[in-house]
Design a protein around this motif. Sequence first.
Motif, mmCIF file in Angstrom:
data_model
loop_
_atom_site.group_PDB
_atom_site.id
_atom_site.type_symbol
_atom_site.label_atom_id
_atom_site.label_comp_id
_atom_site.label_asym_id
_atom_site.label_seq_id
_atom_site.Cartn_x
_atom_site.Cartn_y
_atom_site.Cartn_z
ATOM 1 N N ILE A 68 -49.529 49.108 -41.157
ATOM 2 C CA ILE A 68 -49.934 47.700 -41.301
ATOM 3 C C ILE A 68 -50.914 47.366 -40.189
ATOM 4 O O ILE A 68 -50.602 47.555 -39.016
ATOM 5 C CB ILE A 68 -48.727 46.730 -41.218
ATOM 6 N N GLU A 69 -52.078 46.886 -40.567
ATOM 7 C CA GLU A 69 -53.095 46.490 -39.580
ATOM 8 C C GLU A 69 -53.387 47.609 -38.583
ATOM 9 O O GLU A 69 -53.573 47.383 -37.378
ATOM 10 C CB GLU A 69 -52.650 45.231 -38.825
ATOM 11 N N GLY A 70 -53.381 48.842 -39.078
ATOM 12 C CA GLY A 70 -53.795 49.959 -38.238
ATOM 13 C C GLY A 70 -52.720 50.592 -37.374
ATOM 14 O O GLY A 70 -53.008 51.523 -36.620
ATOM 15 N N THR A 71 -51.471 50.106 -37.472
ATOM 16 C CA THR A 71 -50.382 50.709 -36.695
ATOM 17 C C THR A 71 -49.188 51.020 -37.592
ATOM 18 O O THR A 71 -49.029 50.417 -38.658
ATOM 19 C CB THR A 71 -49.906 49.788 -35.556
ATOM 20 N N THR A 72 -48.348 51.936 -37.143
ATOM 21 C CA THR A 72 -47.152 52.295 -37.901
ATOM 22 C C THR A 72 -46.024 51.337 -37.541
ATOM 23 O O THR A 72 -45.711 51.143 -36.367
ATOM 24 C CB THR A 72 -46.713 53.734 -37.571
ATOM 25 N N VAL A 73 -45.407 50.740 -38.551
ATOM 26 C CA VAL A 73 -44.349 49.750 -38.351
ATOM 27 C C VAL A 73 -43.102 50.196 -39.093
ATOM 28 O O VAL A 73 -43.175 50.640 -40.246
ATOM 29 C CB VAL A 73 -44.792 48.360 -38.866
ATOM 30 N N SER A 74 -41.948 50.092 -38.425
ATOM 31 C CA SER A 74 -40.682 50.464 -39.073
ATOM 32 C C SER A 74 -39.578 49.438 -38.822
ATOM 33 O O SER A 74 -38.452 49.623 -39.261
ATOM 34 C CB SER A 74 -40.212 51.834 -38.579
ATOM 35 N N CYS A 118 -32.692 46.900 -50.100
ATOM 36 C CA CYS A 118 -33.698 46.123 -50.820
ATOM 37 C C CYS A 118 -35.097 46.623 -50.478
ATOM 38 O O CYS A 118 -35.284 47.422 -49.556
ATOM 39 C CB CYS A 118 -33.584 44.631 -50.494
ATOM 40 N N THR A 119 -36.077 46.117 -51.213
ATOM 41 C CA THR A 119 -37.484 46.395 -50.938
ATOM 42 C C THR A 119 -38.091 45.169 -50.289
ATOM 43 O O THR A 119 -37.950 44.054 -50.813
ATOM 44 C CB THR A 119 -38.241 46.731 -52.234
ATOM 45 N N LEU A 120 -38.741 45.344 -49.155
ATOM 46 C CA LEU A 120 -39.264 44.213 -48.387
ATOM 47 C C LEU A 120 -40.776 44.115 -48.492
ATOM 48 O O LEU A 120 -41.469 45.120 -48.653
ATOM 49 C CB LEU A 120 -38.910 44.377 -46.903
ATOM 50 N N SER A 121 -41.274 42.899 -48.368
ATOM 51 C CA SER A 121 -42.704 42.665 -48.185
ATOM 52 C C SER A 121 -42.893 42.239 -46.728
ATOM 53 O O SER A 121 -42.301 41.242 -46.294
ATOM 54 C CB SER A 121 -43.211 41.559 -49.119
ATOM 55 N N VAL A 122 -43.679 43.023 -45.999
ATOM 56 C CA VAL A 122 -43.828 42.790 -44.563
ATOM 57 C C VAL A 122 -45.302 42.610 -44.208
ATOM 58 O O VAL A 122 -46.165 43.334 -44.724
ATOM 59 C CB VAL A 122 -43.237 43.965 -43.751
ATOM 60 N N ILE A 123 -45.599 41.647 -43.350
ATOM 61 C CA ILE A 123 -46.948 41.440 -42.832
ATOM 62 C C ILE A 123 -46.898 41.458 -41.314
ATOM 63 O O ILE A 123 -45.811 41.523 -40.724
ATOM 64 C CB ILE A 123 -47.549 40.097 -43.308
ATOM 65 N N LYS A 124 -48.057 41.381 -40.690
ATOM 66 C CA LYS A 124 -48.124 41.179 -39.248
ATOM 67 C C LYS A 124 -48.582 39.755 -38.986
ATOM 68 O O LYS A 124 -49.754 39.422 -39.194
ATOM 69 C CB LYS A 124 -49.082 42.181 -38.599
#
Length: 335
Positions: A14-20, A39-45
């Motif tokens: 996300i936005e050029g970095t790995t997010v967990s 569940c399945t999530l929708s994640v933003i920065k």
Amino acid sequence: STISPVAVFEPVQIEGTTVSRASLCNISEIERLGIGKECTLSVIKANKIIPKCIAVKDAVGVPEIPSQCPVCHAPTKVHVSENSGTKTLHCTNPDCTAKNVKKFTRFVSKWGMDIDGLSIQTMLRFMNAGFIHEFADIFQLDRHKDAIIEMEGFGEKSCANLLAAIEKSRKVDPIHLIFALCIPNIGTDAGKKLIAALGTKGFLSRIESGEGFEDVDGIGVERSNALLNWFADDENKNLFDRLMAELTLEDVAPKQEADGTCKGLSFVITGDVHLFKNRSAFKAYVEQQGGAVTGSVSGKTTYLVSNDGESNSSKTKKAKELGVPILSEEEFVSR
């Protein structure tokens, strides 16, 4: 303290970095989003910086609210705000390690154990992971090396650097250790006075005997009692013993009393100075010449040094009341 829920998911870009991981804020936010155990999530920065969960798809089951604190394992309770109705999860243990993170911050600080790279945020992450419960645990972090390397923001190199800094800090001088212990009213100044008078072995001996420290110049009854009360507490003493098993404490000898023009004399310095660069330089000279400088006038004060002997300051008044001679800088230098 509040226990903040975190969503943990398969790493994504996300936005050029790995997010967990992404914060879920509180229980109310979990309920609003409809998060299930799986569940399945929708994640933003948010603001292109902070990972944030904004929606849920295909929720399965219900979330499990922890019944125990992940750090100290004490029971948790759900608190509902009277104003907003927001539900938050709290640890019920007033002595929870995570609540005392400021003590750990002082412990690793420059004036304490001086462990470079161990920030508040990193310590909180280690506490939440169950790696750190007390000071001694910091020196056992190598046991969790593999898990630390997998943490977001870490890798083999950063983990190795942190463990090297911890290893380096194992050898410590007693003054830094005394500060790091976070004993009320006992800081670097008290540590210097204690070790100058007693040395490492003398200090440790008095801890074991419970003799007290009132006779140490500049310590007094209040700070002596603070030390005695802290070490008299079995929990503190056991914490100290476990910590000492991880450290190599430098053997510092008591400071030999210096010979000089001020040997055996006690001074209080007040007001502006002009022959010395500042009062700190004045104090350093007195100590170099075997004397002592204190902050307040008492019956043990030999001289008050003031360039305004007619001042109405509290120190001048006290000196006159006690019959303590008042010297100007010029008179001090020409003694």
